[in-house]
Scaffold this motif. Structure first.
Motif, mmCIF file in Angstrom:
data_model
loop_
_atom_site.group_PDB
_atom_site.id
_atom_site.type_symbol
_atom_site.label_atom_id
_atom_site.label_comp_id
_atom_site.label_asym_id
_atom_site.label_seq_id
_atom_site.Cartn_x
_atom_site.Cartn_y
_atom_site.Cartn_z
ATOM 1 N N ARG A 179 29.054 38.597 45.705
ATOM 2 C CA ARG A 179 30.403 37.530 46.752
ATOM 3 C C ARG A 179 29.807 36.546 45.748
ATOM 4 N N ALA A 180 29.425 36.085 45.020
ATOM 5 C CA ALA A 180 29.029 34.934 43.923
ATOM 6 C C ALA A 180 30.176 34.993 43.283
ATOM 7 N N VAL A 181 30.957 35.941 42.543
ATOM 8 C CA VAL A 181 32.278 35.189 41.762
ATOM 9 C C VAL A 181 33.491 34.883 42.365
ATOM 10 N N ARG A 182 33.533 34.221 43.431
ATOM 11 C CA ARG A 182 34.260 33.601 44.428
ATOM 12 C C ARG A 182 33.923 32.214 44.242
ATOM 13 N N SER A 183 33.244 31.658 43.580
ATOM 14 C CA SER A 183 32.073 30.208 43.561
ATOM 15 C C SER A 183 32.221 29.585 42.245
ATOM 16 N N GLY A 184 33.854 30.243 41.268
ATOM 17 C CA GLY A 184 33.941 29.501 40.784
ATOM 18 C C GLY A 184 32.407 30.156 39.562
ATOM 19 N N LEU A 185 32.580 30.606 39.145
ATOM 20 C CA LEU A 185 31.829 32.060 37.917
ATOM 21 C C LEU A 185 32.115 31.861 36.657
ATOM 22 N N PRO A 186 31.988 31.046 36.108
ATOM 23 C CA PRO A 186 32.897 31.334 34.787
ATOM 24 C C PRO A 186 32.779 32.685 34.257
ATOM 25 N N GLY A 187 34.098 32.910 34.364
ATOM 26 C CA GLY A 187 35.182 33.568 32.995
ATOM 27 C C GLY A 187 36.047 34.556 34.359
ATOM 28 N N TRP A 188 35.326 34.167 35.883
ATOM 29 C CA TRP A 188 36.589 34.550 37.247
ATOM 30 C C TRP A 188 37.722 34.446 37.161
ATOM 31 N N ASN A 189 38.222 33.158 36.473
ATOM 32 C CA ASN A 189 39.926 32.938 36.780
ATOM 33 C C ASN A 189 40.735 34.342 34.986
ATOM 34 N N ASP A 190 39.617 34.089 34.507
ATOM 35 C CA ASP A 190 40.556 35.162 33.522
ATOM 36 C C ASP A 190 39.756 36.638 33.336
ATOM 37 N N ILE A 191 39.523 36.952 35.264
ATOM 38 C CA ILE A 191 39.532 38.319 35.273
ATOM 39 C C ILE A 191 40.957 38.511 36.104
ATOM 40 N N ALA A 192 40.297 37.244 37.311
ATOM 41 C CA ALA A 192 41.597 37.519 38.457
ATOM 42 C C ALA A 192 42.634 37.122 38.355
ATOM 43 N N ASN A 193 43.267 36.677 37.182
ATOM 44 C CA ASN A 193 44.576 36.763 36.632
ATOM 45 C C ASN A 193 45.043 37.199 35.719
ATOM 46 N N LYS A 194 44.009 38.549 34.900
ATOM 47 C CA LYS A 194 44.585 39.784 34.373
ATOM 48 C C LYS A 194 45.111 40.610 34.948
ATOM 49 N N PRO A 195 46.344 41.285 34.880
ATOM 50 C CA PRO A 195 47.113 42.239 35.021
ATOM 51 C C PRO A 195 46.041 43.904 35.148
ATOM 52 N N ASN A 196 46.092 44.474 35.635
ATOM 53 C CA ASN A 196 45.410 45.435 35.031
ATOM 54 C C ASN A 196 43.747 45.621 34.718
ATOM 55 N N THR A 197 42.873 45.075 35.652
ATOM 56 C CA THR A 197 41.525 44.663 35.997
ATOM 57 C C THR A 197 40.397 45.981 36.287
ATOM 58 N N GLN A 198 41.567 46.019 37.570
ATOM 59 C CA GLN A 198 40.716 47.288 38.807
ATOM 60 C C GLN A 198 40.414 48.656 37.710
ATOM 61 N N SER A 199 41.042 49.335 37.139
ATOM 62 C CA SER A 199 40.824 50.092 36.352
ATOM 63 C C SER A 199 39.964 50.723 35.232
ATOM 64 N N ARG A 200 39.229 48.972 34.915
ATOM 65 C CA ARG A 200 38.364 49.008 33.757
ATOM 66 C C ARG A 200 37.107 48.284 34.426
ATOM 67 N N PRO A 201 35.965 48.474 34.056
ATOM 68 C CA PRO A 201 34.396 47.367 34.331
ATOM 69 C C PRO A 201 34.468 47.008 33.848
ATOM 70 N N ILE A 202 34.076 45.424 34.206
ATOM 71 C CA ILE A 202 33.377 44.626 33.559
ATOM 72 C C ILE A 202 32.010 44.016 34.184
ATOM 73 N N TYR A 203 31.715 42.693 33.872
ATOM 74 C CA TYR A 203 30.698 42.455 33.167
ATOM 75 C C TYR A 203 29.607 41.163 33.634
ATOM 76 N N LEU A 204 28.622 41.296 34.923
ATOM 77 C CA LEU A 204 28.304 40.025 35.018
ATOM 78 C C LEU A 204 27.256 39.965 33.924
ATOM 79 N N THR A 205 26.599 38.862 34.277
ATOM 80 C CA THR A 205 25.788 38.354 32.960
ATOM 81 C C THR A 205 24.658 37.703 34.468
ATOM 82 N N LEU A 206 23.625 38.314 34.371
ATOM 83 C CA LEU A 206 22.234 38.259 35.081
ATOM 84 C C LEU A 206 21.109 36.731 34.271
ATOM 85 N N GLU A 207 20.833 36.176 35.859
ATOM 86 C CA GLU A 207 19.536 35.120 35.425
ATOM 87 C C GLU A 207 18.688 35.345 36.313
#
Length: 196
Positions: free
Chosen positions: A70-98
């Protein structure tokens, strides 16, 4: 020229061995990668909460929602690049954790939180960061899916876990193993200092 029975036996044994090896590879293809992550991965904890009450009609599983999803909804860096790019449902994405500085003190281990998200695995992780693979949810359901939303619970502990999670919603964490490529497997569920 006639072949000896021993040659025939060797060829049939060889064929059987190949068929057996192929079938074994097919059977192991599912659980083997998770088993490798479980053995070789690093241990982290992710804050989670039940998506609903334990339901024996669904089998012996509890459905989980992760704070990191749920944290990605709060403006996580890189989120807009993923949300606005087509065909992202079929490929993995990567979260950096600390490590999360707001980790509940009643948990036996520190929880981790996402600090960035990207379409490709980042190559610039700093010391103390981990990578976890996820998948983009359908448009309109903003968020990501870590692929670990169901956790098996033995029938005799299901009701106890449900009561414990309901009473302690702010101190629930999933113990997860992650490898350096972001593959993950859910190992254990913690409610405060109690493991399930």
């Amino acid at each position: 020229m006639m072949r000896s029975p021993q040659t025939k036996l060797s060829k049939s044994t060889w064929r059987f061995g190949i068929i057996f090896a192929v079938q074994l590879a097919i059977v192991l293809a599912g659980p083997l990668p998770k088993a490798i992550v479980r053995v070789t991965g690093s241990t982290i904890a992710l804050r989670t909460a039940p998506a609903g009450p334990y339901d024996s009609l669904l089998g012996r599983y509890v459905t989980l929602r992760y704070a990191a999803e749920r944290a990605v909804r709060s403006g996580l860096p890189g989120w807009n690049d993923i949300a606005n790019k087509p065909n992202t449902q079929s490929r993995p994405i990567y979260l950096t954790l600390e490590p999360d500085p707001k980790s509940p003190p009643s948990l036996p281990m520190q929880t981790w939180r996402p600090v960035a998200i990207a379409l490709d695995p980042p190559r610039d992780l700093v010391q103390g960061q981990k990578l976890i693979k996820a998948y983009y949810r359908q448009p309109g359901r903003r968020g990501v899916d870590l692929g670990m939303s169901q956790y098996f619970v033995p029938e005799e502990r299901g009701e106890l876990l449900d009561k414990d999670m309901t009473a302690n919603r702010s101190a629930i964490a999933a113990e997860v193993k992650v490898d350096r490529w972001g593959n993950s497997v859910l190992v254990k569920l913690w409610v405060e200092d109690r493991s399930y």
